[in-house]
Design an enzyme around this catalytic site. Structure first.
Site, mmCIF file in Angstrom:
data_model
loop_
_atom_site.group_PDB
_atom_site.id
_atom_site.type_symbol
_atom_site.label_atom_id
_atom_site.label_comp_id
_atom_site.label_asym_id
_atom_site.label_seq_id
_atom_site.Cartn_x
_atom_site.Cartn_y
_atom_site.Cartn_z
ATOM 1 N N CYS A 2 0.819 -1.120 -0.045
ATOM 2 C CA CYS A 2 0.383 0.055 0.028
ATOM 3 C C CYS A 2 1.385 1.459 -0.240
ATOM 4 O O CYS A 2 1.725 0.811 0.065
ATOM 5 C CB CYS A 2 -0.938 -0.029 0.846
ATOM 6 S SG CYS A 2 -1.994 -1.396 1.944
ATOM 7 N N LEU A 51 -3.699 -1.877 -1.572
ATOM 8 C CA LEU A 51 -3.698 -2.647 -2.226
ATOM 9 C C LEU A 51 -4.253 -4.166 -1.703
ATOM 10 O O LEU A 51 -3.671 -4.390 -0.718
ATOM 11 C CB LEU A 51 -2.789 -2.839 -3.099
ATOM 12 C CG LEU A 51 -2.117 -4.160 -3.622
ATOM 13 C CD1 LEU A 51 -2.943 -3.898 -4.638
ATOM 14 C CD2 LEU A 51 -0.531 -4.981 -4.036
ATOM 15 N N ASN A 75 1.003 0.186 5.713
ATOM 16 C CA ASN A 75 1.680 -0.498 5.010
ATOM 17 C C ASN A 75 2.163 -1.911 5.155
ATOM 18 O O ASN A 75 3.360 -1.732 5.744
ATOM 19 C CB ASN A 75 2.487 0.496 4.067
ATOM 20 C CG ASN A 75 3.446 -0.157 2.730
ATOM 21 O OD1 ASN A 75 2.464 -1.310 1.508
ATOM 22 N ND2 ASN A 75 4.210 0.141 2.677
ATOM 23 N N GLY A 76 1.826 -3.206 4.431
ATOM 24 C CA GLY A 76 2.513 -3.917 4.497
ATOM 25 C C GLY A 76 1.401 -5.150 5.743
ATOM 26 O O GLY A 76 -0.146 -5.278 5.203
ATOM 27 N N THR A 316 23.786 -1.391 -10.048
ATOM 28 C CA THR A 316 22.879 -2.745 -9.879
ATOM 29 C C THR A 316 21.028 -2.244 -9.368
ATOM 30 O O THR A 316 20.522 -3.681 -9.973
ATOM 31 C CB THR A 316 23.454 -3.387 -8.328
ATOM 32 O OG1 THR A 316 24.902 -2.925 -8.816
ATOM 33 C CG2 THR A 316 23.411 -4.575 -8.376
ATOM 34 N N ARG A 319 19.961 -1.683 -12.837
ATOM 35 C CA ARG A 319 19.646 -2.961 -13.867
ATOM 36 C C ARG A 319 18.834 -3.796 -13.687
ATOM 37 O O ARG A 319 17.593 -4.161 -14.568
ATOM 38 C CB ARG A 319 21.308 -3.621 -13.742
ATOM 39 C CG ARG A 319 22.221 -3.213 -14.369
ATOM 40 C CD ARG A 319 23.900 -3.640 -14.050
ATOM 41 N NE ARG A 319 24.594 -2.864 -14.717
ATOM 42 C CZ ARG A 319 26.116 -2.869 -14.366
ATOM 43 N NH1 ARG A 319 26.161 -4.276 -13.753
ATOM 44 N NH2 ARG A 319 27.079 -2.281 -15.008
#
Length: 591
Positions: A2, A51, A75-76, A316, A319
């Site tokens: 979320c 979400l 959030n979680g 990194t 990528r």
């Protein structure tokens, strides 16, 4: 995942301020496209973009206690919420949301409840009875959180930097395993495991205990009321996640809703190592496998959008984030909202190829500790933000608190790479799941050499990125990089290119300071570069930079770099963040 945004003590209760909070919260709508919520109490605002994974019908946020005096935006996922509810029988719950327990735990235990939570989370809680507040982030930093300060004396918290960067004079990444308390005057650590001191452990290796701990970690992450799947690269970590999930799926609640067919997902350039290995594992396990292809040009075209979402210029991370970003869009289009992923194993077990050069077990263990402490700046950031960009949640069983405790308590002598004894990287994990009677995976997959995600999707991906950067960054631009970017000066054309994109979206000094720097080879910390003198001449984060270790190692330095190295290190960056937060919160009082 979320999106949360909290603004506390802004001394503004106008309709215009409310509208501004709503506008900023919508910058996080990609994280939570299912519902938007806002609670206003005087000059305090708690916003949420949801979400819906658990209790989709009634779990909208913000969440409250019985009389709504306690407000929380989260959030979680709290995996042990049913166990915690059993301890709160005198409380009345409004929803079936796993996160609602946070409001009631605070009411019951005060601020000292955070360690009771088993899950991944970032939250802000407002106690309207005295206008005090707390904010906390999970142990490892699986979920992102930023804290900022406005000129009007306000304190801001947000899941992503883009929601507060315009309105805050200063902001930093909120440290994992910490709690911010207005009542107690600032920041303190709530997560204090034995391994955090980096003292070398001495517990014997128990393969069965390690296996059982990981299986429990996977099972608890099957808590979902929506369709889910598993990211499958065909490497050891994602393959074990898939194998264990499949063994337990039929008995899980989600199977009664959505069936026991496990869906797996992989992405790569056509002919890439990951695609071939993933297909083989999927066929062996019997998953419903989805294979996605992308071209180098499609990845390059997405770079600006990727950097905007993941909010970093680390080479990194960019990528690896780009193919994950593209894959997440495909996954969401299939109606899947949650995936299991294999992040964290390489940090815990020393799986990166540069660990072959660890001089002794003490150095080996210290490096794993440093890597875990920095996960929130790299792999956790990538896995969370790349998937959340399209409203998909990534769960990471290897970063389960109980599993980490067991794995990090093993005498690191067992983790050392000893080819004379037949031990390759992550041997303790491979051996724990090497079951001839009831095999989890084929032997050659179980003992496949480590491939970093950015390499495994196809070596042409990284080479294509370097070629593209070379076309857009001149030698003169790189030569003058220290004047243009004096902090975390890019030392390659690829790094310069990413930095220039990042600066367009996030031009403030505070933004660039959220990203760590320093020399690295094959994803090492700056300290580990000292293990091999040749590495200082080959500072590339690809696994192929581990000369003499990777089967497809570079034969020479992969790219021209500046002669000087950035002296910043992850350790130094973390200390800067801690100092900044302590300094900024030293005089914090209840609003």
């Amino acid at each position: 995942m979320c999106g949360i945004l909290a603004v506390l003590g802004c001394a503004d209760t106008s309709l215009a301020k409310r509208s501004r909070i709503i506008e900023l919260s919508r910058r996080l709508q990609h994280r939570g496209p299912d519902w938007s919520g806002l609670h206003c109490f005087e000059d305090c605002y708690l916003a949420h973009q949801r979400l819906a994974i658990v209790d989709p019908t009634s779990g909208d946020q913000p969440l409250y206690n019985e009389d709504k005096s306690i407000v929380v935006t989260v959030n979680g996922e709290i995996y042990n919420h049913e166990e915690l509810r059993a301890k709160l029988k005198s409380h009345q719950f409004r929803t079936g949301s796993d996160c609602e327990v946070i409001a009631h735990l605070y009411e019951e235990y005060g601020e000292d409840f955070v360690d009771m939570l088993d899950g991944m989370f970032s939250f802000v809680l407002l106690d309207t009875r005295d206008k005090s507040f707390i904010a906390a982030r999970d142990a490892i930093g699986i979920t992102p959180l930023y804290v900022g300060w406005g000129l009007d004396g306000s304190v801001w918290f947000a899941s992503e930097m883009k929601a507060l960067s315009d309105d805050c004079e200063r902001f930093v990444s909120f440290l994992p395993g910490h709690i911010y308390s207005s009542k107690k005057g600032g920041l303190r650590r709530w997560y204090n495991p034995p391994w955090f001191s980096e003292c070398t452990p001495s517990a014997p290796y128990d393969a069965l205990a390690l296996r059982e701990a990981f299986e429990k970690a996977v099972v608890k992450r099957l808590m979902t009321d929506v369709p889910f799947g598993v990211l499958l690269s065909g490497g050891l970590d994602s393959s074990l996640v898939a194998a264990v999930a499949l063994r337990h799926l039929a008995k899980a609640k989600v199977a009664r809703q959505w069936g026991s067919q496990l869906h797996s997902f992989c992405i790569g350039l056509k002919g890439s190592p990951d695609l071939k290995a993933a297909r083989e594992v999927a066929d062996y396990l019997g998953t419903f496998h989805h294979e996605f292809h992308f071209t180098v040009q499609e990845g390059i075209d997405a770079l600006a959008e990727v950097i905007y979402h993941i909010e970093t210029y680390d080479v990194t991370t960019i990528r690896a984030s780009t193919p994950m970003f593209l894959m997440s869009r495909k996954i969401k289009s299939l109606g899947v909202k949650m995936v299991l992923s294999g992040e964290g194993s390489d940090e815990i077990f020393g799986g990166y190829l540069y660990f072959h050069k660890a001089p002794n077990k003490e150095e080996f263990h210290s490096e794993t500790c440093r890597k875990i402490k920095a996960l929130h700046l790299y792999d956790c950031l990538r896995a969370n933000k790349s998937t959340s960009a399209w409203g998909v949640e990534a769960r990471v069983p290897f970063l389960d608190k109980q599993f980490i405790d067991i794995a990090m308590d093993i005498d690191p002598e067992w983790k050392m790479i000893r080819r004379d004894l037949g031990r390759i990287e992550k041997w303790v994990l491979r051996n724990a799941f090497d079951d001839d009677q009831n095999p989890y995976l084929p032997k050659h997959i179980l003992y496949r050499q480590k491939e970093q995600f950015s390499d495994g999707v196809g070596y042409g991906w990284i080479d294509g990125l370097k070629d593209h950067a070379n076309e857009h960054v001149s030698d003169a631009m790189l030569m003058n990089a220290s004047f243009v970017y004096p902090e975390n000066t890019p030392t390659t054309k690829e790094a310069y290119y990413y930095r220039s994109i990042f600066e367009r979206f996030f031009p403030k000094n505070a933004a660039r300071s959220t990203v760590p720097g320093g020399p690295s080879v094959a994803c090492s910390t700056a300290k580990a570069v000292e293990w091999d003198a040749a590495w200082s001449k080959n500072p590339d984060p690809s696994g192929r930079a581990a000369l003499g270790v990777h089967d497809a190692a570079y034969q020479e330095a992969p790219e021209k770099t500046l002669a000087t190295e950035n002296s910043s290190s992850v350790d130094g960056h973390l200390q800067k963040l801690q100092d900044a937060m302590v300094e900024a919160t030293a005089t914090a009082t209840a609003l």
